[in-house]
Design a protein around this motif. Structure first.
Motif, PDB file in Angstrom:
ATOM      1  N   TYR A 142      28.112 -23.455 -59.647  1.00 33.49           N
ATOM      2  CA  TYR A 142      28.826 -23.202 -58.400  1.00 33.49           C
ATOM      3  C   TYR A 142      30.293 -22.874 -58.654  1.00 33.49           C
ATOM      4  O   TYR A 142      31.189 -23.677 -58.385  1.00 33.49           O
ATOM      5  CB  TYR A 142      28.692 -24.405 -57.457  1.00 33.49           C
ATOM      6  N   GLN A 143      30.538 -21.666 -59.131  1.00 31.12           N
ATOM      7  CA  GLN A 143      31.904 -21.261 -59.453  1.00 31.12           C
ATOM      8  C   GLN A 143      32.772 -21.149 -58.207  1.00 31.12           C
ATOM      9  O   GLN A 143      33.947 -21.524 -58.215  1.00 31.12           O
ATOM     10  CB  GLN A 143      31.902 -19.923 -60.205  1.00 31.12           C
ATOM     11  N   SER A 144      32.203 -20.652 -57.107  1.00 30.15           N
ATOM     12  CA  SER A 144      32.996 -20.509 -55.878  1.00 30.15           C
ATOM     13  C   SER A 144      33.453 -21.877 -55.361  1.00 30.15           C
ATOM     14  O   SER A 144      34.538 -22.009 -54.805  1.00 30.15           O
ATOM     15  CB  SER A 144      32.189 -19.790 -54.792  1.00 30.15           C
ATOM     16  N   THR A 145      32.627 -22.899 -55.585  1.00 26.70           N
ATOM     17  CA  THR A 145      32.992 -24.251 -55.172  1.00 26.70           C
ATOM     18  C   THR A 145      34.124 -24.796 -56.036  1.00 26.70           C
ATOM     19  O   THR A 145      35.072 -25.407 -55.544  1.00 26.70           O
ATOM     20  CB  THR A 145      31.772 -25.188 -55.248  1.00 26.70           C
ATOM     21  N   PHE A 180      33.628 -22.998 -45.607  1.00 27.61           N
ATOM     22  CA  PHE A 180      34.548 -23.415 -46.665  1.00 27.61           C
ATOM     23  C   PHE A 180      33.696 -23.914 -47.836  1.00 27.61           C
ATOM     24  O   PHE A 180      33.107 -24.997 -47.741  1.00 27.61           O
ATOM     25  CB  PHE A 180      35.459 -24.561 -46.191  1.00 27.61           C
ATOM     26  N   PRO A 181      33.579 -23.170 -48.937  1.00 30.92           N
ATOM     27  CA  PRO A 181      32.754 -23.640 -50.057  1.00 30.92           C
ATOM     28  C   PRO A 181      33.191 -25.029 -50.513  1.00 30.92           C
ATOM     29  O   PRO A 181      34.368 -25.277 -50.745  1.00 30.92           O
ATOM     30  CB  PRO A 181      33.019 -22.597 -51.148  1.00 30.92           C
ATOM     31  N   GLY A 182      32.226 -25.941 -50.617  1.00 26.21           N
ATOM     32  CA  GLY A 182      32.523 -27.288 -51.067  1.00 26.21           C
ATOM     33  C   GLY A 182      32.746 -28.296 -49.954  1.00 26.21           C
ATOM     34  O   GLY A 182      32.819 -29.496 -50.215  1.00 26.21           O
ATOM     35  N   PHE A 183      32.825 -27.830 -48.729  1.00 24.77           N
ATOM     36  CA  PHE A 183      33.074 -28.750 -47.619  1.00 24.77           C
ATOM     37  C   PHE A 183      31.891 -28.855 -46.655  1.00 24.77           C
ATOM     38  O   PHE A 183      32.058 -29.251 -45.507  1.00 24.77           O
ATOM     39  CB  PHE A 183      34.330 -28.327 -46.849  1.00 24.77           C
ATOM     40  N   GLY A 184      30.693 -28.495 -47.128  1.00 22.10           N
ATOM     41  CA  GLY A 184      29.529 -28.459 -46.242  1.00 22.10           C
ATOM     42  C   GLY A 184      29.214 -29.777 -45.567  1.00 22.10           C
ATOM     43  O   GLY A 184      29.021 -29.836 -44.343  1.00 22.10           O
ATOM     44  N   ILE A 185      29.145 -30.860 -46.348  1.00 15.47           N
ATOM     45  CA  ILE A 185      28.799 -32.160 -45.762  1.00 15.47           C
ATOM     46  C   ILE A 185      29.935 -32.677 -44.884  1.00 15.47           C
ATOM     47  O   ILE A 185      29.704 -33.188 -43.779  1.00 15.47           O
ATOM     48  CB  ILE A 185      28.450 -33.186 -46.857  1.00 15.47           C
ATOM     49  N   TYR A 186      31.170 -32.534 -45.353  1.00  9.81           N
ATOM     50  CA  TYR A 186      32.308 -32.950 -44.537  1.00  9.81           C
ATOM     51  C   TYR A 186      32.310 -32.197 -43.212  1.00  9.81           C
ATOM     52  O   TYR A 186      32.484 -32.810 -42.138  1.00  9.81           O
ATOM     53  CB  TYR A 186      33.622 -32.690 -45.287  1.00  9.81           C
ATOM     54  N   CYS A 187      32.110 -30.879 -43.267  1.00  8.73           N
ATOM     55  CA  CYS A 187      32.066 -30.090 -42.035  1.00  8.73           C
ATOM     56  C   CYS A 187      30.920 -30.552 -41.133  1.00  8.73           C
ATOM     57  O   CYS A 187      31.062 -30.606 -39.907  1.00  8.73           O
ATOM     58  CB  CYS A 187      31.905 -28.603 -42.348  1.00  8.73           C
ATOM     59  N   ALA A 188      29.796 -30.908 -41.748  1.00  8.53           N
ATOM     60  CA  ALA A 188      28.662 -31.398 -40.954  1.00  8.53           C
ATOM     61  C   ALA A 188      29.051 -32.651 -40.177  1.00  8.53           C
ATOM     62  O   ALA A 188      28.665 -32.817 -39.007  1.00  8.53           O
ATOM     63  CB  ALA A 188      27.470 -31.681 -41.864  1.00  8.53           C
TER      64      ALA A 188
END
Length: 279
Positions: free
Chosen positions: A204-207, A145-153
């Motif tokens: 980061y346009q996708s984010t 999910f672009p933008g949720f990397g740290i949350y997902c971690a």
């Protein structure tokens, strides 16, 4: 015959799934110790009930967590079910988020739960029974999910220690379940619950597209019903053999199944390389 009243300890109980859990459990006559950063808000939302203990608790202060657990046992005499529900969403590309922003998310979503587990387990071990629910996310099973990397971690971390914990406490007759919800119609995507980076990077346009999608399209249109989701958790707590992982929502189920199929395909495609590294 009426089953014995259980005592539940729930973090992050002032909104979302936590508040719905408090409401349903009190309606069933269970004992509920509910924590929040604001005790008066909890009292206002829930009202007076002899089975209800509102507690102001700082999740990242283990001494404060210990006081809350002690107050629960002092009032109700026992502790049966722990629900580590407190947490918040953090949105931003991995490069955008500062060290401070990332660590704060881990402090609440991961280390906060560990503080509760360390303080609750001596009581559960002593009575040789209990159930710990750790609220993860479908984002704890897949992270694309672009933008949720740290949350997902943080939510992947919850799954990791939940799986180990479940093995460690088997001998004490304690159950452990990770809950992996999909999109539920709570305030999770509201501005007061979803943090965004102070320093955004235009590249980061996708984010940015993902952010707009979540804030303007997905928010308030989530398919998951919090009332039904909480009922499923309560039902699971009563099961003789509860699952280690419980995915909630048709979206979570579909995303998990797709991940399993994708991983299986990739595993087989690269099997020759994978097994070539043994002595």
């Amino acid at each position: 015959m009426k089953t014995q009243t259980k005592t539940w300890f729930i973090t992050g109980a002032s909104k979302g799934l936590g508040l719905e859990l408090v409401t349903q459990l009190l309606a069933k006559g269970e004992n509920v110790a509910a924590t929040s950063r604001n005790k008066s808000e909890l009292e206002k939302l829930v009202g007076e009930n002899q089975n209800f203990l509102p507690l102001e608790m700082n999740l990242v202060d283990e001494a404060n967590v210990a006081k809350a657990i002690s107050a629960t046992i002092e009032k109700f005499g026992n502790l049966d079910v722990v629900v580590n529900n407190a947490g918040y969403g953090l949105f931003g590309a991995v490069e955008e988020l500062s060290d401070t922003e990332a660590r704060q998310n881990f402090d609440v979503n991961v280390f906060g739960s560990l503080n509760v587990i360390r303080q609750a387990l001596p009581h559960l071990r002593n009575q040789k029974s209990g159930h710990i629910f750790n609220i993860s996310s479908i984002g704890g099973y897949l992270g694309n999910f672009p933008g949720f990397g740290i949350y997902c971690a943080t939510k992947f971390a919850v799954i990791g220690f939940t799986e180990a914990l479940a093995e460690e406490v088997k001998d004490f007759n304690i159950n452990v379940t990770a809950i992996l919800p999909g999109y539920f119609r709570t305030n999770f995507l509201n501005p007061d619950s979803l943090s965004i980076p102070k320093n955004q990077i235009d590249a980061y346009q996708s984010t940015r597209d993902s952010q707009e999608l979540h804030e303007k399209t997905i928010n308030n249109n989530q398919p998951g019903d919090p009332v039904k989701g909480v009922a499923a958790i309560i039902e699971t707590a009563a099961a003789e053999n509860p699952p280690l992982h419980l995915f909630l929502g048709s979206d979570a189920y579909a995303l998990a199944k797709n991940k399993i199929e994708s991983m299986t395909s990739e595993l087989e495609e690269w099997k020759k390389v994978s097994v070539s590294t043994d002595f």
